[in-house]
Motif scaffolding. Structure first.
Motif, short mmCIF file in Angstrom:
data_model
loop_
_atom_site.label_atom_id
_atom_site.label_comp_id
_atom_site.label_asym_id
_atom_site.label_seq_id
_atom_site.Cartn_x
_atom_site.Cartn_y
_atom_site.Cartn_z
N ALA A 56 34.91 14.00 44.24
CA ALA A 56 35.94 14.65 45.07
C ALA A 56 37.34 14.13 44.74
CB ALA A 56 35.63 14.42 46.55
N LYS A 57 37.46 12.84 44.43
CA LYS A 57 38.77 12.24 44.15
C LYS A 57 39.18 12.31 42.69
CE LYS A 57 40.26 8.35 45.44
NZ LYS A 57 41.19 7.59 46.25
N GLY A 58 38.17 12.53 41.82
CA GLY A 58 38.44 12.38 40.39
C GLY A 58 38.68 10.91 40.07
N ARG A 59 37.89 10.03 40.74
CA ARG A 59 38.10 8.59 40.60
C ARG A 59 37.27 8.04 39.44
NH1 ARG A 59 39.39 4.51 44.70
NH2 ARG A 59 38.30 2.55 44.43
N PRO A 60 37.87 7.15 38.62
CA PRO A 60 37.10 6.54 37.53
C PRO A 60 35.88 5.79 38.10
CG PRO A 60 39.44 5.97 37.38
CD PRO A 60 39.25 6.66 38.68
N PRO A 143 37.15 5.03 49.88
CA PRO A 143 38.45 4.76 49.26
C PRO A 143 39.51 5.51 50.05
CG PRO A 143 37.40 6.57 48.12
CD PRO A 143 36.50 6.21 49.28
N SER A 144 40.76 5.38 49.66
CA SER A 144 41.80 6.19 50.28
C SER A 144 41.51 7.66 49.96
CB SER A 144 43.16 5.77 49.76
OG SER A 144 43.15 5.70 48.34
N SER A 145 41.87 8.56 50.91
CA SER A 145 41.45 9.96 50.80
C SER A 145 42.48 10.83 50.07
CB SER A 145 41.17 10.52 52.19
OG SER A 145 40.57 11.78 52.08
N ASN A 146 42.92 10.36 48.91
CA ASN A 146 43.85 11.12 48.07
C ASN A 146 43.17 11.45 46.75
OD1 ASN A 146 44.29 8.03 48.03
ND2 ASN A 146 44.81 8.71 45.95
N LEU A 147 43.71 12.46 46.03
CA LEU A 147 43.24 12.66 44.66
C LEU A 147 43.66 11.42 43.87
CD1 LEU A 147 44.26 16.40 44.12
CD2 LEU A 147 41.94 15.49 44.36
N PRO A 151 49.81 9.39 45.82
CA PRO A 151 50.04 8.41 46.90
C PRO A 151 48.94 8.50 47.96
CG PRO A 151 52.06 9.62 46.37
CD PRO A 151 50.95 10.30 45.63
N SER A 152 48.56 7.37 48.53
CA SER A 152 47.54 7.35 49.59
C SER A 152 48.04 8.16 50.80
CB SER A 152 47.25 5.92 50.03
OG SER A 152 46.68 5.20 48.97
N PRO A 153 47.12 8.83 51.52
CA PRO A 153 47.54 9.68 52.63
C PRO A 153 47.73 8.90 53.93
CG PRO A 153 45.22 10.02 52.10
CD PRO A 153 45.68 8.90 51.25
N VAL A 180 50.34 1.14 54.32
CA VAL A 180 49.81 0.75 53.00
C VAL A 180 48.38 0.26 53.21
CG1 VAL A 180 52.00 0.20 51.89
CG2 VAL A 180 50.80 -1.58 53.18
N GLU A 181 47.59 0.23 52.14
CA GLU A 181 46.19 -0.11 52.25
C GLU A 181 46.00 -1.59 52.62
OE1 GLU A 181 47.74 0.88 49.59
OE2 GLU A 181 46.87 2.70 48.74
N SER A 182 44.75 -1.91 52.98
CA SER A 182 44.43 -3.26 53.43
C SER A 182 44.70 -4.32 52.37
CB SER A 182 42.95 -3.32 53.82
OG SER A 182 42.14 -3.02 52.70
N LYS A 236 47.03 3.57 37.11
CA LYS A 236 48.34 4.03 37.60
C LYS A 236 48.11 4.61 38.99
CE LYS A 236 52.38 6.51 36.02
NZ LYS A 236 52.66 7.76 36.70
N HIS A 237 49.01 4.30 39.89
CA HIS A 237 48.81 4.65 41.29
C HIS A 237 50.05 5.28 41.87
CE1 HIS A 237 45.18 2.22 41.88
NE2 HIS A 237 45.13 2.71 43.09
N TYR A 238 49.86 5.95 42.96
CA TYR A 238 50.95 6.31 43.87
C TYR A 238 52.07 7.10 43.20
CZ TYR A 238 48.74 2.04 45.65
OH TYR A 238 47.84 1.08 46.03
MG MG Z 1 43.32 4.22 46.76
#
Ligand code: MG
Ligand code: TXA
Length: 343
Positions: A56-60, A143-147, A151-153, A180-182, A236-238
Motif C-alpha cells: 500500500a505504501k510502496g515501502r522498501p 508505519p506512518s500512513s503516507n506513500l 511527508p508523514s500525515p 513528527v514521528e516517535s 529519502k524522506h519527507y
Molecule cells: Mg515513515
C-alpha cells in the motif's frame, strides 16, 4: 483498488471500533491517528497483512515496522528480552512518542522486522490508537500512513490523499499533536543510542538514563557502503514537489539571507517557512510558530501545503535553539535532500 471507508471518530467509546478492530484482526488495513502522525495499521502477527502495508505504501521491504501495543504487559508477546534501561524508559515515557528496539520473539513474522533479530515497540498515548489496539486484540504493526517518500500525515486529509483505494478504512481523528514521528532508541548497556529524534527529547531521556548518545546518521547522510543502525535512515524522506533549502542559524540572519534568495529567484513561485514575527515578499509564507515544538507540529502539513500552492522553491528558516530542534532538523534537512545554508 480497495473500497476505502472514511470514518470520523471523536471518542474511544465509539461503537465503530468493533468493526475497525475486526478489520485488523482479519488481516485488513486501517489508517489511524496517533499523537505523533497517522499510522497505517495491520495485525502484527499476520505475515499476509503486514505485506499489504508494504504494498500500500510502496515501502522498501528491508525497512522494518514499529509494533504498537496498548500496555507494557503485552511486551512479553513480542519481545524476547526487556533490559532494565528499557523498563525505565517505558515507565517514564509510555504511553507516548517513544519507540524502543528490543530483541524480537520468533512468533513475529519476518516481514514486520524485515528479517532483523530486533523489533521496534511503541505504546501510543492517543486514545483512538489505544482503542483500536484493544478492539483488534493483537499488536498493530504500523508505519506512518503516507506513500513512501512523502511527508508523514498529520491530518486525515493527508491520509485520504495518499491512501484512498489502498486501505480498508481511514479513521479521521483530527490533527496529531506532536507532528513528527516517535523518538526511536536502541538500548546500549545501561543507556541508549537515539536512532531517530522525536517527541521525547535527548534531555528528557537524560533525566532517566545517564548514557545517551545520538547516532551519527541522525544528522549526516548514509554514505554508500555504510550500514545504518536503522534501515529507515538511508531512504529519502519527507520530500515535497518543491525544491527545499534550509537556512540554518541565527533567526534574524537566516531571515536576511532568505530575503536575498527571494530576490535572486524572482519570477519563480517561492514559498517560505518561518518562525512567527518575520515577513517576506513572496508567493506564500507559512508560519511555523514561535519555537521548534510548534515547528514540529506544523512541519509535515506545511510541506504538503506547498505542493497544493504550486510553489517551486521553498526556503525554510531554522534555528536549533531548543530541545525539540534536533527532531525538526532531522526531518527538515531530509526534506531538503541535504541543501542547507548555514548563516
Ligand atoms: Mg515513515
Ligand atoms: O510515531 C511513529 O513512530 C509513527 C506512528 C505511526 O507510530 N510510526 C512511524 O513508523 O514513524 P515508520 O515506519 O514511518 O518509521 C519507523 C522507523 C523507520 O526508520 C525504521 O527503519 C525504524 O523505525 N525501525 C523499525 N524497526 C527497527 C528495528 N528493529 N531496528 C532499527 N530501526 C527500526
Amino acid at each position: 483498488m480497495t473500497d476505502t471507508k472514511v470514518v470520523k471518530i471523536v471518542s474511544e467509546n465509539d461503537p465503530a471500533f468493533e468493526w475497525l478492530g475486526k478489520i485488523i484482526k482479519d488481516g485488513g488495513l486501517v489508517s489511524f491517528p496517533t499523537e505523533t502522525v497517522y499510522g497505517l495499521g495491520a495485525n502484527a502477527f499476520s505475515d499476509d497483512a503486514v505485506r499489504k502495508i508494504f504494498e500500500a505504501k510502496g515501502r522498501p521491504g528491508d525497512n522494518p515496522l514499529i509494533v504498537h501495543i496498548s500496555d507494557i504487559s503485552e511486551l512479553c508477546g513480542i519481545a524476547e528480552e526487556v533490559p532494565d534501561a528499557a523498563v525505565k524508559l517505558f515507565e517514564a515515557f509510555s504511553p507516548g512518542p517513544l519507540t524502543i528496539v528490543l530483541k524480537k520473539k520468533d512468533c513475529l513474522p519476518e516481514s514486520v522486522t524485515a528479517g532483523l533479530s530486533t523489533v521496534a515497540v511503541r505504546i501510543p498515548s492517543h486514545p483512538i490508537a489505544r482503542a483500536l489496539i484493544s478492539a483488534a486484540g493483537v499488536p498493530i504493526a504500523a508505519p506512518s500512513s503516507n506513500l513512501s517518500g512523502r511527508p508523514s500525515p498529520t491530518l486525515a486529509e493527508h491520509v485520504i490523499a495518499d491512501m484512498t483505494g489502498r486501505v480498508d478504512a481511514i479513521i479521521d481523528g483530527g490533527a496529531c499533536s506532536v507532528g513528527v514521528e516517535s523518538t526511536v532508541v536502541e538500548i546500549v548497556g545501561d543507556g541508549v543510542n537515539i536512532l531517530r529524534p522525536g517527541g521525547i527529547t535527548r534531555s528528557d531521556i537524560e533525566k532517566v538514563l545517564k548514557n545517551v548518545t545520538v547516532d551519527k546518521h541522525v544528522t549526516s547522510e548514509v554514505k554508500s557502503g555504510e550500514v545504518p543502525k536503522s534501515p529507515g535512515m538511508k531512504y529519502k524522506h519527507y520530500a515535497p514537489d518543491a525544491d527545499v533549502t534550509v537556512i540554518s542559524g541565527d533567526k534574524d540572519k537566516a531571515a536576511a539571507k532568505i530575503r536575498e534568495l527571494i530576490k535572486e529567484n524572482e519570477g519563480v513561485p517561492t514559498g517560505v517557512m518561518c518562525y512567527d514575527g518575520y515577513a517576506f515578499d513572496c508567493e506564500s509564507v507559512l508560519y511555523m510558530g514561535e519555537d521548534n515544538v510548534k515547528y514540529a507540529e506544523r512541519l509535515f502539513g506545511a510541506l504538503r501545503q506547498f505542493d497544493t500552492l504550486g510553489v517551486k522553491v521553498v526556503f525554510a528558516q531554522f534555528s536549533e535553539d531548543d530541545d525539540y530542534g534536533l527532531a525538526v532538523k532531522n526531518r527538515l534537512f531530509k526534506s531538503a535532500g541535504g541543501k542547507v545554508i548555514s548563516v
